[in-house]
Design an enzyme around this catalytic site. Structure first.
Site, PDB file in Angstrom:
ATOM      1  CG  HIS A 199      -4.456 -44.134   7.749  1.00 33.43           C
ATOM      2  ND1 HIS A 199      -3.211 -44.561   8.181  1.00 33.43           N
ATOM      3  CD2 HIS A 199      -4.315 -43.931   6.422  1.00 33.43           C
ATOM      4  CE1 HIS A 199      -2.376 -44.598   7.153  1.00 33.43           C
ATOM      5  NE2 HIS A 199      -3.021 -44.204   6.077  1.00 33.43           N
ATOM      6  CB  SER A 235     -11.183 -47.531  16.567  1.00 36.78           C
ATOM      7  OG  SER A 235     -11.008 -47.733  15.181  1.00 36.78           O
ATOM      8  CB  SER A 257      -3.164 -32.983  -4.938  1.00 33.06           C
ATOM      9  OG  SER A 257      -3.049 -31.615  -5.173  1.00 33.06           O
TER      10      SER A 257
END
Ligand code: HEM
Length: 371
Positions: A134, A152, A260
């Protein structure tokens, strides 16, 4: 049915009947059309250069940047088994002199946090892998030199609080704690996050030992919004979202295998903690097999994984990972693609240091005989 016009389409035609047992002839023709178009465009493999590698000349590149360039082009492995055997004491001048020394202490700290008593990887490890994704994926070719693997997601409260990052709050707190402990040694949040993702990956039994670089800069401004994928999106949109990050379908199949080891909490809160394959503590290829079906009742399939696994641009690689020797193919595919992901939005690749040697050893076999 007209014959396929490329080798890739022929291979896939042999494989298609198993997954497309139910759709009609129109679906198969549509699938072959998409295959032909993608193969003709030669755009299944991620080979595009990123960051400062796009404009630096060959003779300006330091050896680490050359290695990264070769991995990005698919000409070198994204894994290494090199170890750090003689680490100086943390507060010694020898340690201060060696960029990777402090990272050995950090990696050891992280390893303890990510390993379950039975040797599998735990919730913190899953969170760390997703956090690495992310942070880095908040970048696209079309949004300028902003965002990417710059810390960030933890440093900019606006980004932390985005709904898409809601499942990452606990692991973000853990990274704030680590940052406070290690920042005085000149460590960036961006590097902590990417090193943490790679420590977590190799702590999972069967996980690859992904090349790990340090020297990224931090950014306290939020990454551009709207660049992360939704589990309810279409295959076309998801593939485009990743292409905008220089990640082509084969690379996306490799990265998705991180599911997984994952457990969902927020997609369907009534099934809080449900895994995406039946062995979430192990980095095995069951995820690829089980999503093709049948999936055990305990497993929760994301809609995005379902549509992508059945997309003709993704299916041949998916099937290879699910098949014999799939583990080796996948580990290498993941490692290569994660090197790329972990460097999105990094424009000083030529100044990075390779600290892969601080990672724990890989555990390449698992089960009653493997531990
Ligand atoms: C199409 C792309 C993707 C979509 C739509 C997607 C979506 C999701 C969703 C909805 C969850 C569950 C969150 C929750 O309920 O708490 C999740 C978990 C997870 N994802 Fe993905 N993901 C994608 C790609 C990736 C990639 C590329 C990686 C890593 C390289 C990754 C790693 C993980 C991990 C490790 C978890 C488990 C997190 C935890 O248990 O805390 N995902 N993903």
């Amino acid at each position: 049915m007209r014959p396929p016009s490329s080798a890739a389409a022929w291979v896939s035609l042999l494989l298609l009947p198993k997954v497309l047992a139910h759709p009609g002839l129109d679906d198969v023709l549509l699938a072959l059309n998409k295959l032909d178009t993608a193969a003709a465009a030669g755009c299944w493999e991620s080979t595009e250069l990123i960051g400062d590698l796009q404009w630096l000349n060959e003779y300006d590149l330091y050896p680490t940047a050359r290695l990264i360039r070769d991995v990005l082009r698919g000409e070198a492995s994204g894994q290494s088994d090199e170890y750090n055997y003689h680490v100086p004491p943390l507060h010694s001048p020898a340690c201060a002199y060696d960029t990777c020394c402090v990272w050995q202490y950090i990696a050891d700290d992280m390893e303890r946090a990510f390993r379950e008593r039975n040797g599998e990887c735990n919730n913190a490890a899953r969170g760390a892998v997703r956090l690495g994704f992310h942070d880095a994926a908040g970048w696209s070719k079309y949004t300028g030199q902003y965002g990417g693997a710059d810390g960030s997601i933890v440093l900019a409260p606006e980004e932390t609080e985005r709904q898409v990052n809601a499942g990452l709050r606990e692991i973000i707190d853990q990274y704030k704690f680590w940052f406070e402990r290690w920042r005085h040694h000149g460590v960036s949040m961006a590097d902590l996050i990417q090193m943490g993702a790679n420590v977590a990956t190799v702590v999972c039994p069967l996980g690859p030992r992904v090349l790990s670089f340090v020297g990224r800069y931090d950014n306290w401004n939020p990454a551009p919004d709207g660049l992360l994928p939704s589990p309810f999106d279409t295959a076309d949109n998801l593939i485009e979202i990743f292409r905008a990050k220089t990640i082509q379908p084969k690379g996306l199949v490799s990265l998705l295998g991180a599911h997984s080891t994952s457990r969902q909490r927020l997609v369907d809160p009534s099934r809080f903690g449900a895994p995406q394959d039946s062995t979430p503590g192990v980095w095995d290829t069951l995820f690829y097999k089980q999503i093709l079906g049948p999936s055990p009742a305990s497993v929760f399939n994301f809609q995005s994984d379902l549509v992508l696994s059945r997309d003709p641009r993704m299916f041949p690689t998916w099937k290879a990972f699910a098949g014999p020797n799939g583990q080796q193919f996948w580990d290498e595919g993941y490692a290569r693609e994660y090197v790329r992901l972990s460097l999105l939005g990094v424009y000083n690749i030529n100044n990075l240091t390779d600290c892969t040697r601080v990672l724990p050893p890989a555990k390449r076999s698992w089960g009653p005989e493997g531990w």
